[in-house]
Design an enzyme around this catalytic site. Structure first.
Site, PDB file in Angstrom:
ATOM      1  N   CYS A  82       0.841  -1.196   0.000  1.00  0.00           N
ATOM      2  CA  CYS A  82       0.000   0.000   0.000  1.00  0.00           C
ATOM      3  C   CYS A  82       0.883   1.256   0.000  1.00  0.00           C
ATOM      4  O   CYS A  82       1.664   1.441  -0.928  1.00  0.00           O
ATOM      5  CB  CYS A  82      -1.006  -0.016   1.144  1.00  0.00           C
ATOM      6  SG  CYS A  82      -2.349   1.186   0.895  1.00  0.00           S
ATOM      7  N   HIS A 194      -3.793  -4.744  -0.393  1.00  0.00           N
ATOM      8  CA  HIS A 194      -3.397  -5.322   0.888  1.00  0.00           C
ATOM      9  C   HIS A 194      -3.497  -6.844   0.838  1.00  0.00           C
ATOM     10  O   HIS A 194      -4.586  -7.397   1.008  1.00  0.00           O
ATOM     11  CB  HIS A 194      -4.301  -4.802   2.009  1.00  0.00           C
ATOM     12  CG  HIS A 194      -4.062  -3.386   2.386  1.00  0.00           C
ATOM     13  ND1 HIS A 194      -3.127  -3.018   3.331  1.00  0.00           N
ATOM     14  CD2 HIS A 194      -4.635  -2.237   1.940  1.00  0.00           C
ATOM     15  CE1 HIS A 194      -3.141  -1.699   3.457  1.00  0.00           C
ATOM     16  NE2 HIS A 194      -4.037  -1.196   2.625  1.00  0.00           N
ATOM     17  N   GLU A 196      -2.572  -8.862   3.091  1.00  0.00           N
ATOM     18  CA  GLU A 196      -2.951  -9.327   4.429  1.00  0.00           C
ATOM     19  C   GLU A 196      -4.451  -9.206   4.685  1.00  0.00           C
ATOM     20  O   GLU A 196      -4.970  -9.777   5.654  1.00  0.00           O
ATOM     21  CB  GLU A 196      -2.152  -8.570   5.494  1.00  0.00           C
ATOM     22  CG  GLU A 196      -2.623  -7.183   5.828  1.00  0.00           C
ATOM     23  CD  GLU A 196      -2.243  -6.101   4.821  1.00  0.00           C
ATOM     24  OE1 GLU A 196      -2.508  -4.921   5.093  1.00  0.00           O
ATOM     25  OE2 GLU A 196      -1.686  -6.454   3.751  1.00  0.00           O
TER      26      GLU A 196
END
Length: 213
Positions: A82, A194, A196
């Protein structure tokens, strides 16, 4: 043997979700701002949430820009996520303020321009246009990934590289706008989205990166 990954803690936020995601794929994770640990780990992950200028200020405070440069000079892997991807570029422009980035790649981070009814920030799941030969996206080329951002790199400026070493640039679109979703450039990789927060697809991408260390 688990790969040792340092998740660089420079005040950008989004640390614990990144730590859990790396642990999920079998990495031995340390969250730290320590220069030597970050320099000597098998892999370095640079997260980022918030404004470009604030992230660069935090990064410089812990000499993160220097450790990224030292690692890359030695061919040691770095992954930005990001705003952690955005600050790898030459500059960011937010609200009329221009801030120098790490300058690992030329290019400008600027506000998205979807040019239609889509709102900014861009929040949601998108597919990506993956080039052939990608390591990060191996086996997940058709998956969706989670984006949340208002700024991105809308023009790739690194031209004229030899074909054998040319970066692999992954793109996506939001409305009428097109921007860089990921880059793989030797030891330096980055994603605008992202991983994650991208479920199984994001876990697979992180696993691909950890295996490559």
């Amino acid at each position: 043997m688990s790969k040792k990954v340092v998740l660089l803690d420079y005040g950008s936020g989004n640390i614990r979700s990144g730590e859990r995601a790396l642990q999920r794929v079998g990495a031995d994770v340390t969250v730290t701002a320590d220069f030597d640990e970050a320099l000597n780990a098998d892999g370095l992950l640079v997260p980022g949430v918030g404004a470009f200028e604030a992230c660069m200020t935090g990064l410089k405070r812990v000499r993160g820009d220097a450790v990224v440069d030292r690692r890359l000079t030695g061919g040691r892997p770095v992954l930005g996520i990001c705003v952690g991807m955005q600050i790898l570029f030459a500059r960011g422009i937010e609200h009329g303020v221009e801030t120098e980035g790490c300058e690992q790649w030329p290019g400008t981070v600027e506000r998205l321009q979807p040019l239609s009814q889509e709102p900014v920030p861009h929040m949601g799941w998108n597919t990506v246009d993956v080039p052939a030969g990608s390591t990060l996206f191996d086996g997940i080329e058709k998956e969706r990934f989670y984006f949340v951002h208002s700024y991105g790199v809308r023009e790739w400026e690194l031209e004229g590289a030899r074909e054998s070493v040319a970066p692999l640039v992954t793109w996506t679109t939001y409305g009428a706008d097109r921007f860089v979703a990921a880059v793989e450039n030797g030891p330096l990789s980055a994603t605008q989205f992202h991983p994650e927060k991208s479920g199984d697809a994001g876990a697979a991408l992180l696993a691909n990166w950890v295996r490559s260390l």
